[in-house]
Every structure is written in C-alpha cells, then in structure tokens.
Design a protein around this motif. Structure first.
Motif, mmCIF file in Angstrom:
data_model
loop_
_atom_site.group_PDB
_atom_site.id
_atom_site.type_symbol
_atom_site.label_atom_id
_atom_site.label_comp_id
_atom_site.label_asym_id
_atom_site.label_seq_id
_atom_site.Cartn_x
_atom_site.Cartn_y
_atom_site.Cartn_z
ATOM 1 N N PRO A 1 6.410 4.570 -5.005
ATOM 2 C CA PRO A 1 7.815 4.162 -4.528
ATOM 3 C C PRO A 1 7.972 2.791 -5.296
ATOM 4 C CG PRO A 1 6.562 4.186 -2.728
ATOM 5 C CD PRO A 1 5.654 4.898 -3.664
ATOM 6 N N TYR A 2 6.852 1.953 -5.646
ATOM 7 C CA TYR A 2 6.824 0.627 -5.954
ATOM 8 C C TYR A 2 6.479 0.597 -7.311
ATOM 9 C CZ TYR A 2 6.267 0.648 -0.883
ATOM 10 O OH TYR A 2 6.513 0.808 0.547
ATOM 11 N N ALA A 3 6.671 -0.537 -7.991
ATOM 12 C CA ALA A 3 6.061 -0.995 -9.325
ATOM 13 C C ALA A 3 5.139 -2.103 -8.936
ATOM 14 C CB ALA A 3 7.410 -1.788 -10.158
ATOM 15 N N GLY A 4 4.133 -2.263 -9.746
ATOM 16 C CA GLY A 4 2.970 -3.278 -9.773
ATOM 17 C C GLY A 4 1.593 -3.051 -10.366
ATOM 18 N N ASP B 1 8.098 5.371 -9.408
ATOM 19 C CA ASP B 1 8.150 6.543 -9.669
ATOM 20 C C ASP B 1 7.086 7.463 -10.697
ATOM 21 O OD1 ASP B 1 10.259 7.322 -7.963
ATOM 22 O OD2 ASP B 1 11.790 6.891 -9.186
ATOM 23 N N ASP B 2 6.024 6.276 -11.161
ATOM 24 C CA ASP B 2 5.031 6.832 -11.982
ATOM 25 C C ASP B 2 4.083 7.803 -11.061
ATOM 26 O OD1 ASP B 2 5.535 5.592 -14.327
ATOM 27 O OD2 ASP B 2 4.269 4.119 -14.019
ATOM 28 N N ASN B 3 3.644 8.758 -11.607
ATOM 29 C CA ASN B 3 2.650 9.551 -10.711
ATOM 30 C C ASN B 3 1.470 8.881 -10.445
ATOM 31 O OD1 ASN B 3 4.448 11.554 -10.391
ATOM 32 N ND2 ASN B 3 3.691 12.506 -12.256
ATOM 33 N N ILE B 4 0.712 8.932 -9.264
ATOM 34 C CA ILE B 4 -0.492 8.132 -8.715
ATOM 35 C C ILE B 4 -1.473 9.362 -8.712
ATOM 36 C CG2 ILE B 4 0.560 6.102 -8.257
ATOM 37 C CD1 ILE B 4 0.131 6.909 -5.251
ATOM 38 N N LEU B 5 -1.364 10.372 -8.458
ATOM 39 C CA LEU B 5 -2.302 11.323 -8.133
ATOM 40 C C LEU B 5 -1.733 12.735 -8.003
ATOM 41 C CD1 LEU B 5 -2.079 12.470 -4.913
ATOM 42 C CD2 LEU B 5 -3.130 10.292 -4.635
ATOM 43 N N THR B 6 -2.399 13.955 -8.211
ATOM 44 C CA THR B 6 -1.873 15.255 -8.110
ATOM 45 C C THR B 6 -2.803 15.770 -6.917
ATOM 46 O OG1 THR B 6 -1.717 15.204 -10.363
ATOM 47 C CG2 THR B 6 -1.928 17.328 -9.262
ATOM 48 N N LEU B 7 -1.786 16.378 -5.911
ATOM 49 C CA LEU B 7 -2.508 17.124 -4.808
ATOM 50 C C LEU B 7 -2.547 18.702 -5.068
ATOM 51 C CD1 LEU B 7 -0.637 15.935 -1.630
ATOM 52 C CD2 LEU B 7 -3.113 15.392 -2.068
ATOM 53 N N GLU B 8 -3.655 19.396 -4.628
ATOM 54 C CA GLU B 8 -3.714 20.613 -4.530
ATOM 55 C C GLU B 8 -3.426 21.192 -3.078
ATOM 56 O OE1 GLU B 8 -3.906 24.493 -5.779
ATOM 57 O OE2 GLU B 8 -4.067 23.021 -7.105
ATOM 58 N N THR B 9 -2.550 22.133 -2.711
ATOM 59 C CA THR B 9 -2.228 22.684 -1.593
ATOM 60 C C THR B 9 -2.926 23.972 -1.438
ATOM 61 O OG1 THR B 9 -0.295 23.916 -2.091
ATOM 62 C CG2 THR B 9 -0.197 21.426 -1.531
ATOM 63 N N THR C 1 0.698 -1.071 -0.126
ATOM 64 C CA THR C 1 -0.038 -0.083 -0.001
ATOM 65 C C THR C 1 0.851 1.086 0.112
ATOM 66 O OG1 THR C 1 -1.853 -1.228 0.921
ATOM 67 C CG2 THR C 1 -1.833 1.275 1.237
ATOM 68 N N VAL C 2 0.657 2.177 -1.024
ATOM 69 C CA VAL C 2 1.126 3.266 -1.052
ATOM 70 C C VAL C 2 0.491 4.449 -0.392
ATOM 71 C CG1 VAL C 2 2.128 5.197 -2.489
ATOM 72 C CG2 VAL C 2 2.062 2.992 -3.220
ATOM 73 N N HIS C 3 1.389 5.051 0.872
ATOM 74 C CA HIS C 3 0.660 6.057 1.924
ATOM 75 C C HIS C 3 0.962 7.479 1.448
ATOM 76 C CE1 HIS C 3 -0.672 2.844 4.507
ATOM 77 N NE2 HIS C 3 0.295 2.337 4.051
ATOM 78 N N MET C 4 0.207 8.276 1.693
ATOM 79 C CA MET C 4 0.582 9.781 1.692
ATOM 80 C C MET C 4 1.880 10.123 2.361
ATOM 81 S SD MET C 4 -0.078 12.414 0.400
ATOM 82 C CE MET C 4 0.348 14.293 0.496
ATOM 83 N N PRO C 5 3.146 10.439 1.674
ATOM 84 C CA PRO C 5 4.207 10.877 2.202
ATOM 85 C C PRO C 5 4.176 12.038 3.027
ATOM 86 C CG PRO C 5 4.155 11.544 0.058
ATOM 87 C CD PRO C 5 3.063 10.995 0.162
ATOM 88 N N LYS C 6 5.406 12.009 4.050
ATOM 89 C CA LYS C 6 5.318 13.146 5.007
ATOM 90 C C LYS C 6 5.312 14.397 4.037
ATOM 91 C CE LYS C 6 8.281 14.237 9.109
ATOM 92 N NZ LYS C 6 8.073 15.772 8.811
ATOM 93 N N TYR C 7 4.646 15.509 4.764
ATOM 94 C CA TYR C 7 4.984 16.703 3.743
ATOM 95 C C TYR C 7 6.378 17.216 3.916
ATOM 96 C CZ TYR C 7 0.063 16.806 4.185
ATOM 97 O OH TYR C 7 -1.601 16.774 3.977
ATOM 98 N N PRO C 8 6.737 17.626 2.981
ATOM 99 C CA PRO C 8 8.060 18.404 2.739
ATOM 100 C C PRO C 8 8.358 19.361 3.811
ATOM 101 C CG PRO C 8 7.141 18.076 0.359
ATOM 102 C CD PRO C 8 6.300 17.547 1.483
ATOM 103 N N GLU C 9 9.529 19.505 4.195
ATOM 104 C CA GLU C 9 9.744 20.614 5.166
ATOM 105 C C GLU C 9 9.271 21.836 4.768
ATOM 106 O OE1 GLU C 9 13.866 21.774 7.294
ATOM 107 O OE2 GLU C 9 13.253 19.716 7.486
#
Length: 88
Positions: free
Chosen positions: A60-63, A42-50, A5-13
């Motif tokens: 981070p995974y292939a599959g 490294d394929d994009n899975i979604l786009t976030l709007e901040t 499962t790919v999780h939302m990464p930690k927000y950048p500093e």
C-alpha cells in the motif's frame, strides 16, 4: 525519511466463507522483492498459496525496501510483518 512496515492484510471475506482457504495451509509461495529495491504503491511484494489459489499481495506504500521479514515457505497470519519500506 519514514519507515513503514507492510503487514499481512486481513483475509478477504470469501476466504472465510469457503472454508479451507482462510484456515490450514496458507504460506508464502514466492517473495518478489529484496532489500534495496524501489517499490511503487500497489507493486506486488509476495505470492501466497492457500491450497486453492495463488494470491499476489501488493504494497500500500511506495519506497525502498529496507528489510524483508518473511521467506518462501513461511506460514503467515493476518497482521504478520512482511516488509519494511523507507519513504520520503
């Protein structure tokens, strides 16, 4: 086969230091994958709007995409599940 499962990464500093980016209205602008699709690392899975920027989130995974846990318009927090992939 392994499920990951790919999780939302930690927000950048920089999101934390600029103020409103890490807090407030962070939501999914667009989901770029669907169940059954093959993903490379490294394929994009979604786009976030901040509110200030649109940010692509890569895997981070292939599959093969087994399940998408979010939809466009959803608000996401760090650690939230995004997609589940099946890999060899």
């Amino acid at each position: 086969m392994t499920l990951r499962t790919v999780h939302m990464p930690k927000y950048p500093e920089c999101w934390q230091s600029c103020g409103s980016c890490a807090s407030g209205d962070v939501f999914i602008l667009e989901v770029l994958v669907a169940p059954g699709e093959l993903m490379r690392r490294d394929d994009n899975i979604l786009t976030l709007e901040t509110g200030k920027v649109a940010l692509d989130i890569p895997t981070p995974y292939a599959g093969r995409v087994v399940e998408v846990h979010v939809s466009a318009g959803d608000h996401v927090a760090e650690g939230a599940p995004l997609v589940t992939l099946e890999s060899d």
